[in-house]
Design a protein around this motif. Structure first.
Motif, PDB file in Angstrom:
ATOM      1  N   GLN A 121       0.825  -1.200   0.000  1.00  0.00           N
ATOM      2  CA  GLN A 121       0.000   0.000   0.000  1.00  0.00           C
ATOM      3  C   GLN A 121       0.862   1.254   0.000  1.00  0.00           C
ATOM      4  O   GLN A 121       1.996   1.259   0.491  1.00  0.00           O
ATOM      5  N   TYR A 122       0.316   2.317  -0.552  1.00  0.00           N
ATOM      6  CA  TYR A 122       1.008   3.587  -0.587  1.00  0.00           C
ATOM      7  C   TYR A 122       0.023   4.710  -0.280  1.00  0.00           C
ATOM      8  O   TYR A 122      -1.201   4.545  -0.382  1.00  0.00           O
ATOM      9  N   ILE A 123       0.571   5.851   0.106  1.00  0.00           N
ATOM     10  CA  ILE A 123      -0.218   7.061   0.343  1.00  0.00           C
ATOM     11  C   ILE A 123       0.305   8.140  -0.588  1.00  0.00           C
ATOM     12  O   ILE A 123       1.517   8.373  -0.672  1.00  0.00           O
ATOM     13  N   THR A 124      -0.573   8.803  -1.302  1.00  0.00           N
ATOM     14  CA  THR A 124      -0.181   9.928  -2.147  1.00  0.00           C
ATOM     15  C   THR A 124      -0.086  11.179  -1.269  1.00  0.00           C
ATOM     16  O   THR A 124      -1.060  11.558  -0.612  1.00  0.00           O
ATOM     17  N   THR A 125       1.070  11.811  -1.229  1.00  0.00           N
ATOM     18  CA  THR A 125       1.275  12.982  -0.372  1.00  0.00           C
ATOM     19  C   THR A 125       1.274  14.295  -1.144  1.00  0.00           C
ATOM     20  O   THR A 125       1.033  15.352  -0.566  1.00  0.00           O
ATOM     21  N   GLY A 126       1.545  14.251  -2.436  1.00  0.00           N
ATOM     22  CA  GLY A 126       1.575  15.478  -3.212  1.00  0.00           C
ATOM     23  C   GLY A 126       1.463  15.205  -4.698  1.00  0.00           C
ATOM     24  O   GLY A 126       1.742  14.088  -5.174  1.00  0.00           O
TER      25      GLY A 126
END
Length: 966
Positions: A320-325
């Motif tokens: 899993q990943y999180i989009t930060t920008g």
């Protein structure tokens, strides 16, 4: 292995000198090899005395020399792929010099003479230079460069096997050789190392080279001891033209006029591109003195649409990943470049003097309109930036070669200079505090395509936030001297060339940057300053007054995204200049409202210093009959570096006064580097080449500058004790060649690299942090209690294996009937593997503690492609020529990360290019056209999770021009 190489070399060298008759020979044969139809010199022709080990290859003027001959009768043979072999019986008397020229006929079918076409001629030059070299090399000849649909010399290099390119605005500016980054390659002009144009590492920008002034480009994949060993990937040598004329004393002039088109967007001038090249050359004094001069003036639209995205992992998950920008950029680039060359050569009775002068000056103006989505803080930033970067490069050299009583001497003196300056580069931002992006905060596996669609665009609430300006200037100057001596000796059926020499290079470098910035929100002085120059209401800081209603982004990134609020570059530029003129008045208006020079940022990265490189070598080229050539040798190379950098402690006042001192550090790195190569040629149409060599790569400048900066919870700690990376290189090549096959090669390589340098971060706390503080300032925080992240560089303790295979086939179908005899074909394929170990600190957070675990992960080398394919098909008929080129670069590794889902790769890049020209029946005129990126391919990089990290769209370009030689 290294000891055995040294022992082999000593035995061969001793056996050579112990023969009593080795110096008895004092006669020689010399002459020129030329095309019988056109009179053009044939570079790389093989000249051999049959039944002996004596032979050589012709130089770029077609000249050859075979020295130290014993009296007797010989059969001398000249061979050149694409031409008929010629043999001549000759008798040599003691103490005599014999002149014997060759005029070779192009190959034909059933007695029919075939005039070799322009494209076939370029291919033949490349093939024969490659076959005649002692190294494993690939060549792009001058004629081949003219036939390729390439914007610059870097693009031409990218057509060779094992080479991929990096682009900016659609134009190649750097090359990756065998999967190794540009900083691991060596860039040369006429065998002279160019000064680096990058302030941080040792790479050079190749877009500064105009292909019109080149005799050819040579990419060496292996080294011999007489070559600089500071190369892990390969050596790119740009060979400048010398004067060549059909009628001595009658000057020859050349003129090229070109216009260009770029279809990226209607927002920019699609036709404001041009190229003008003027040249003059002649030979005087019975062709002994030659002068070649050329001037090149170019302007290119290198505009692009771009996106960027940043990601983080979630709770130690590997999927899993999180989009930060996320960001969108519309970037018009206007590049103007000026090149000039002046080459003067004088042929002595037994030598030559050559004066080489090269100048390149390029200026790139950039406007960057951007929209940045900060998902962590729910912010939307609108920005506009401007930069004017100038890159200047100079080379001056004297090359003096002379036959002495025993030795052939080659003495080179050179000066190179490079400067990279960006005065008044600025960016200004407007910030919208509620971007409507809360739904994406800490949400897993968000597709960044959805972010701009869901954003709440409200420019009336966006306010002028921040201005950044900097002036940067880096430069490098090098003075070099080298001396090479060689002599030929012979005994029985063995001929050996003994060669030895050395070099010394003194190089000075410096980098300086001045940074002005500040937060502008709430600055009443700023509001008062704006009013006299701009007709704005009381809320003039609102972005709605700074938008350009006449600007149209067009179909941004092929219509996949949209940008909504183009800032007015004229107004913003005027405001930036206004703030800079009043910087002192705006400074110190409160900690959250000031604008002025940032003392910390203007100090911490500055450096200056010098390097001294010295080397000497001893080698032999031993030929046993006409089948075996062995090249053993050893090189000692030493680098001494002396650099001065800043060491300091940050505080709340560092913006105004940075607490620091300068320190100077000197380091020495010397290595013995043994090499041995073997060429076995059992048949006239086949040879095997094996090579073992040792090379080094010196640390980047930004890694060894003795800089230390202690922040509030991090320490930038450069490691000046880094040692050079070393590589043991193994190469094996099989080559098949004749007039029908052309040249077919199968090659494999292995590079075992040790001590490769990587950035690394680790954590220390309390008193354990003191060793990483500046020495004289270490007592400032009496007993630091904070937890610090130390950011530094280390030599990898694991060996890295970089290996692969290369296939290459170049042929001319001269034997086909009718017009089909004008077909020219080439294709190459490269597959590369690499395995590198990257250091990493893993942080584990529990309810009771925070743990920092030093570990590593295995991935490929940065910028290493998996597959490269180049295919070109050309056709010549009478005065018409056309060439179609296809390029495939698959899966280039662009970002290493401990978390697999965050590692990034390029998507497969497929590109078609087209070139055509037609000779006109008047005054040597030729009309031509090139179309680059016919299919509009984009540069796209994805993280392993499958979403984009970056994308660049630069559209299709077309060039149309006229060449005139008279």
């Amino acid at each position: 292995m290294r000891k055995s190489v040294l022992i082999t070399f000593v035995i061969v060298l001793a056996a050579t000198f112990f023969d009593a008759n080795v110096l008895a020979a004092n006669s020689r044969i010399e002459g020129y090899v030329k095309d019988a139809k056109t009179g053009e010199p044939l570079f790389g022709a093989n000249i051999m005395l049959m039944g002996t080990s004596l032979g050589t290859a012709s130089d770029m003027n077609g000249k050859y020399v075979i020295s130290n001959l014993l009296p007797g009768s010989y059969t001398i043979r000249a061979t050149y792929i694409g031409y008929k072999t010629e043999k001549i019986e000759i008798r040599v008397k003691e103490g005599t010099n014999i002149k014997q020229d060759f005029k070779l006929e192009p190959v034909g079918v059933e007695g029919k003479t075939v005039v070799i076409t322009a494209q076939a001629n370029g291919q033949a030059q490349a093939i024969n230079q490659q076959l005649s070299s002692n190294q494993i090399i690939n060549v792009v000849s001058a004629a081949k460069i003219q036939a390729l649909p390439d914007a610059n010399a870097a693009e031409s290099v990218g057509r060779l096997p094992g080479v991929s390119v990096l682009r900016s605005g659609g134009e190649a500016d750097q090359v990756v050789i065998r999967g190794l980054q540009p900083k691991y390659n060596e860039i040369m002009i006429d065998g002279i190392k160019m000064s680096s144009s990058d302030p941080n590492n040792r790479s050079s920008d190749l877009s500064m080279f105009s292909s019109n002034m080149l005799e050819g480009i040579q990419v060496s994949k292996t080294v011999t001891p007489d070559m600089d060993a500071d190369v892990l990937g390969g050596t790119v040598n740009f060979v400048l033209r010398e004067a060549k004329v059909e009628k001595p004393g009658v000057p020859r002039f050349g003129l090229l006029i070109q216009g260009s088109y770029n279809n990226l967007s209607d927002a920019y001038n699609k036709y404001n591109n041009y190229k003008y090249v003027g040249s003059a050359e002649d030979r005087f004094l019975d062709e002994r003195l030659g002068i070649f001069a050329q001037i090149d003036i170019e302007r290119k639209n290198l505009s692009s649409n771009e996106l960027g995205a940043s990601y983080n992992q979630l709770s130690n998950s590997i999927t899993q990943y999180i989009t930060t920008g996320f960001s969108l950029h519309d970037i018009p680039r206007d590049r103007q470049r000026y090149n000039a060359a002046l080459n003067i050569d004088y042929k002595l009775p037994e030598g030559k003097i050559k004066f080489t002068n090269f100048l390149s000056s390029g200026s790139t103006n950039v406007i960057n309109r951007q929209e940045n989505f900060d998902l962590v803080n729910n912010l939307l930033n609108y920005g506009l930036g401007s930069s004017n970067n100038t890159l200047n490069t100079i080379l001056n050299a004297i090359d003096f070669s002379q036959q002495l009583p025993v030795f052939q001497m080659d003495l080179k003196l050179s000066h190179t200079y490079s400067e990279n300056k960006s005065p008044n580069s600025w960016s200004m931002n407007f910030m919208q505090t509620d971007a409507g992006l809360n739904q994406f905060v800490n949400t897993t596996n968000v597709n960044p395509h959805d972010i701009p669609r869901e954003a709440n665009y409200n420019i009336s609430t966006a306010s002028l936030y921040q201005l950044n300006l900097n002036n940067s200037f880096s430069r490098e100057r090098a003075l070099s001297a080298s001396l090479d001596l060689k002599t030929d000796v012979e005994f029985s059926d063995v001929n050996a060339e003994i060669k030895f020499g050395g070099m010394y290079r003194h190089k000075i470098r410096s980098y300086n940057i001045d940074v002005y910035n500040g937060t502008l929100i709430g600055n009443q002085l700023l509001t008062g300053l704006i009013y006299p120059y701009f007709s704005l209401p009381s809320d003039g800081n609102s972005m709605k007054y700074w938008v350009d209603p006449n600007f149209n982004y067009g179909k941004f990134l092929n219509g996949d995204y949209s940008m909504v609020a183009p800032l007015n570059s004229g107004m913003i530029s005027q405001l930036a200049n206004l703030l800079n003129r009043n910087a002192k008045n705006l400074a110190n208006q409160g900690q959250d409202a000031f604008y002025g020079i940032n003392n910390f940022s203007s100090t911490t990265n500055n450096y200056n210093g010098y390097e001294n490189t010295s080397a000497f070598y001893l080698m032999s080229i031993v030929k046993v009959g006409s089948e075996i050539t062995i090249i053993p040798g050893v090189r000692y190379q030493n680098l001494q570096t002396t650099y001065t950098g800043a060491r300091g402690l940050e505080s709340a006042q560092s913006y105004f006064s940075y607490n620091h001192y300068d320190t100077t550090v000197t380091q020495n790195h010397g290595y013995w580097l043994p090499d041995v190569s073997l060429r076995y040629k059992p048949l006239s149409w086949f040879d095997l080449r094996l090579s073992y060599s040792n090379t080094v790569a010196y640390p980047d400048y930004n890694a060894i500058i003795p800089r230390i900066d202690v922040g509030f919870n991090s320490i930038a700690w450069n490691n000046y004790k880094l040692i050079p990376s070393r590589s043991s290189n193994y190469d094996a090549y099989l080559s098949f060649y004749n007039n029908s096959i052309g040249l077919f090669t199968v090659g494999a390589f292995l590079k075992q690299i040790k001590n490769l340098i990587y950035p690394w971060s680790f954590n220390v706390s309390g008193a354990n942090a003191l060793p990483y503080f500046p020495y004289s300032l270490a007592g400032s925080p009496a007993s630091p209690t904070a937890n610090y992240q130390v950011n530094t560089y280390v030599n990898d303790s694991y060996q890295i294996n970089d290996y692969g295979m290369e296939l290459d086939w170049q042929t001319h179908f001269w034997y086909l009937p009718g017009p089909l005899s004008g077909l020219v074909f080439s294709v190459n394929y490269t597959h590369i593997f690499s395995q590198a170990s990257y250091p990493f600190t893993l942080t584990k957070i529990t309810s009771r503690s925070i743990q920092h675990i030093d570990t590593s992960f295995v991935a490929r080398l940065i910028d290493q492609p998996a597959d490269i394919v180049n295919l070109t098909l050309g056709f010549d008929y009478k005065g018409f020529s056309i060439r179609v080129a296809f390029l495939y670069q698959g899966n280039i590794f662009t970002g290493a990360n401990f978390w697999p889902q965050l590692r990034s790769y390029t998507a497969a890049y497929r590109r078609w290019d087209l070139a055509a020209n037609q000779n006109l029946p008047w005054f040597g005129l030729q009309v031509y056209g090139n179309i680059n990126n016919v299919n509009g391919a984009n540069d796209l990089s994805l993280i392993q999770a499958g979403v984009p990290q970056s994308e660049q769209d630069y559209g299709m370009t077309a060039d149309f021009g006229l060449r005139w030689n008279f």
